[in-house]
Design a protein around this motif. Structure first.
Motif, PDB file in Angstrom:
ATOM      1  N   ARG A 265      60.607  79.960  28.290  1.00 16.68           N
ATOM      2  CA  ARG A 265      61.517  78.907  27.843  1.00 16.68           C
ATOM      3  C   ARG A 265      62.102  78.192  29.056  1.00 16.68           C
ATOM      4  O   ARG A 265      62.191  78.759  30.146  1.00 16.68           O
ATOM      5  N   ARG A 266      62.528  76.966  28.834  1.00 21.98           N
ATOM      6  CA  ARG A 266      63.063  76.146  29.920  1.00 21.98           C
ATOM      7  C   ARG A 266      64.196  76.849  30.662  1.00 21.98           C
ATOM      8  O   ARG A 266      64.182  76.974  31.886  1.00 21.98           O
ATOM      9  N   LEU A 352      54.883  72.607  26.578  1.00 25.25           N
ATOM     10  CA  LEU A 352      54.174  73.419  27.574  1.00 25.25           C
ATOM     11  C   LEU A 352      54.137  74.881  27.141  1.00 25.25           C
ATOM     12  O   LEU A 352      53.123  75.567  27.322  1.00 25.25           O
ATOM     13  N   ARG A 353      55.230  75.364  26.585  1.00 24.19           N
ATOM     14  CA  ARG A 353      55.295  76.751  26.092  1.00 24.19           C
ATOM     15  C   ARG A 353      54.325  76.946  24.922  1.00 24.19           C
ATOM     16  O   ARG A 353      53.572  77.924  24.880  1.00 24.19           O
ATOM     17  N   ALA A 372      54.183  88.864  23.089  1.00 21.51           N
ATOM     18  CA  ALA A 372      54.712  89.596  24.245  1.00 21.51           C
ATOM     19  C   ALA A 372      54.666  88.741  25.504  1.00 21.51           C
ATOM     20  O   ALA A 372      55.564  88.807  26.347  1.00 21.51           O
ATOM     21  N   LEU A 373      53.625  87.913  25.645  1.00 17.04           N
ATOM     22  CA  LEU A 373      53.502  87.058  26.829  1.00 17.04           C
ATOM     23  C   LEU A 373      54.621  86.027  26.902  1.00 17.04           C
ATOM     24  O   LEU A 373      55.160  85.756  27.976  1.00 17.04           O
ATOM     25  N   ILE A 374      54.968  85.435  25.755  1.00 17.64           N
ATOM     26  CA  ILE A 374      55.945  84.338  25.771  1.00 17.64           C
ATOM     27  C   ILE A 374      57.348  84.783  25.368  1.00 17.64           C
ATOM     28  O   ILE A 374      58.273  83.977  25.333  1.00 17.64           O
ATOM     29  N   ALA A 377      60.252  86.878  19.425  1.00 13.69           N
ATOM     30  CA  ALA A 377      60.970  88.013  18.834  1.00 13.69           C
ATOM     31  C   ALA A 377      60.032  89.059  18.256  1.00 13.69           C
ATOM     32  O   ALA A 377      60.273  90.257  18.371  1.00 13.69           O
ATOM     33  N   LYS A 378      58.916  88.640  17.650  1.00 14.47           N
ATOM     34  CA  LYS A 378      58.055  89.597  16.960  1.00 14.47           C
ATOM     35  C   LYS A 378      57.272  90.497  17.914  1.00 14.47           C
ATOM     36  O   LYS A 378      56.747  91.515  17.506  1.00 14.47           O
ATOM     37  N   GLY A 379      57.198  90.120  19.198  1.00 16.17           N
ATOM     38  CA  GLY A 379      56.427  90.962  20.110  1.00 16.17           C
ATOM     39  C   GLY A 379      57.053  91.135  21.466  1.00 16.17           C
ATOM     40  O   GLY A 379      56.421  91.604  22.400  1.00 16.17           O
ATOM     41  N   SER A 380      58.328  90.762  21.600  1.00 13.57           N
ATOM     42  CA  SER A 380      58.979  90.802  22.906  1.00 13.57           C
ATOM     43  C   SER A 380      59.139  92.232  23.400  1.00 13.57           C
ATOM     44  O   SER A 380      59.512  93.129  22.648  1.00 13.57           O
ATOM     45  N   VAL A 381      58.835  92.445  24.685  1.00 13.48           N
ATOM     46  CA  VAL A 381      59.053  93.750  25.306  1.00 13.48           C
ATOM     47  C   VAL A 381      60.495  93.780  25.784  1.00 13.48           C
ATOM     48  O   VAL A 381      60.835  93.189  26.798  1.00 13.48           O
TER      49      VAL A 381
END
Length: 440
Positions: A265-266, A352-353, A372-374, A377-381
């Protein structure tokens, strides 16, 4: 005989369960002593066959004699058929929308209103919410009583915001700052969501029994599906290389490039601190992202860029501003000027995101890996106990950022038509079987 005097009130000892000391001189007048030691003056009386208790106020704010005079006045009202406790309750329920909003803002700023993940709202979120309250909700509903608001009122409010009835240009606290309030569908949807939270707050406080926004039909969000084509990535690379030679736009071009290579995110890149950069672990350990603390895998092109820049930059922030150890400013104005009068005039950091995630999808990565890469919420580490990332995530970050970096540098990839060519599929299977056979 007990009389509530200043000396007596200040010397009475609290008990474990709290207790009330009654004044023998004025029946019904008492002092409530809490286990914490806090003391408040009360009046107890009967009205319509019920015993009622009315709190006058805290000792210290009220002196014993002024509290006694107030108690006499209240008991006089009771003698004439009044019910002070019920009248106070009615007054409380007769709050106006403006008064309710001011209470909500005060509690929000005190950290008592919880947002995503059960955490207090961030300063930026608070500023946005306060803006919506003061620019849309209060101007349209501020004088109305909370208990009188109905679902049709909510529907009319939403339509008014969509129609732009709150449109205005106003000064802000910043030097030469101004806010252009336009209204519109997106603003209406977010404002109604905020107002629903404010009414839930009122329900919990006992001001109203039901939330009038429940069941309200709101328009759908317009899905932002703009993404860069591979040709546009090459155009973006040309724009950024030219901007990096400029003293004015150089650092902003580097921010855009890092957003492009990470999908962050920016605000996560603009406010990135060196303490959040883990080069050995090939990740960013963001302390305060939208999803809270977040570990974000980054590809080798990003690691190499940060390794190269680290010795030349001092201070806390990766992209320092001109002040004393602060983050760079004026980023929104700069990227808009960079893209103005170019084929990418409608590109934003969010585009861009989104494009980064789309490239990852094109390359065959799963939805949970992309999340997880971006940092979705559904895959955040998010675990603070994660010290090393799975090699699969590092590989994914390397692949996507490497692919995007090549596009920025002008590489044209040939599309693989393997899935459409049966002979290619058969050859690939034969090759896999051949490679898997043990050597003789």
């Amino acid at each position: 005989m007990t009389k509530l005097t200043k000396r007596f009130v200040e010397t009475v000892e609290p008990q474990s369960n709290g207790h009330v000391v009654w004044d023998d001189e004025l029946p019904g007048f008492g002092l409530r002593v809490y286990p914490s030691g806090k003391r408040s003056y009360i009046v107890q009386y009967r009205s319509r066959g019920r015993s009622r208790r009315y709190t006058i106020g805290l000792h210290g704010v009220w002196a014993p004699e002024t509290a006694r005079r107030e108690a006499k006045a209240l008991l006089g009202q009771v003698a004439h058929g009044g019910d002070p406790a019920e009248e106070r309750e009615e007054d409380r329920k007769a709050l106006t929308i403006k008064q309710l909003c001011e209470q909500y803002i005060a509690d929000m700023e005190a950290g008592l209103i919880l947002g995503k993940g059960g955490r207090p709202k961030k300063d930026t979120t608070i500023a946005t919410d306060v803006g919506r309250i003061r620019r849309h909700i209060i101007p349209l509903l501020g004088t109305r009583r909370v208990r009188d608001i109905t679902k049709p009122d909510m529907n009319n409010l939403m339509k008014d915001i969509i129609a732009g009835k709150t449109r205005v240009t106003m000064k802000t606290e910043k030097l030469r700052g101004k806010a252009i309030v336009r209204g519109g569908r997106g603003t209406a949807i977010r404002t109604m969501g905020l107002l629903g939270g404010i009414f839930s707050y009122a329900v919990e406080a006992g001001v109203i029994e039901h939330n009038p926004t429940h069941g309200l039909r709101k328009p759908k969000y317009q899905v932002r599906d703009r993404r860069l084509s591979e040709a546009e990535y090459r155009t973006l690379g040309d724009i950024l290389r030219q901007a990096q030679q400029s003293d004015r736009y150089g650092i902003h071009a580097e921010i855009l490039r890092l957003i492009t290579l990470t999908g962050c995110r920016r605000g996560e890149i603009v406010n990135l601190k060196w303490s959040e950069v883990d080069l050995e672990g090939s990740c960013l350990r963001l302390v305060d992202s939208k999803e809270g603390s977040s570990v974000r895998p980054v590809g080798l092109p990003v690691v190499e860029y940060l390794e190269k820049e680290r010795p030349h930059r001092t201070g806390t922030y990766v992209f320092p501003g001109q002040g004393i150890d602060n983050a760079v400013g004026n980023f929104p104005q700069s990227w808009k000027k960079l893209f103005k009068d170019t084929p990418l005039w409608d590109v934003t950091p969010h585009v861009l995101r989104h494009s980064f995630a789309s490239i990852a999808n094109d390359l065959g990565f799963t939805e949970i890996t992309i999340a997880a890469l971006i940092g979705h919420a559904k895959g955040s580490v998010t675990s603070k106990y994660v010290h090393t990332l799975d090699s699969t995530l590092i590989m994914a970050a390397d692949t996507v950022s490497g692919y995007v970096k090549a596009l920025l540098e002008g590489v044209e990839f040939r599309r693989n038509t393997y899935t459409l060519d049966r002979q290619s599929r058969k050859s690939a299977i034969d090759q896999m079987l051949t490679e898997s056979r043990p050597a003789l």
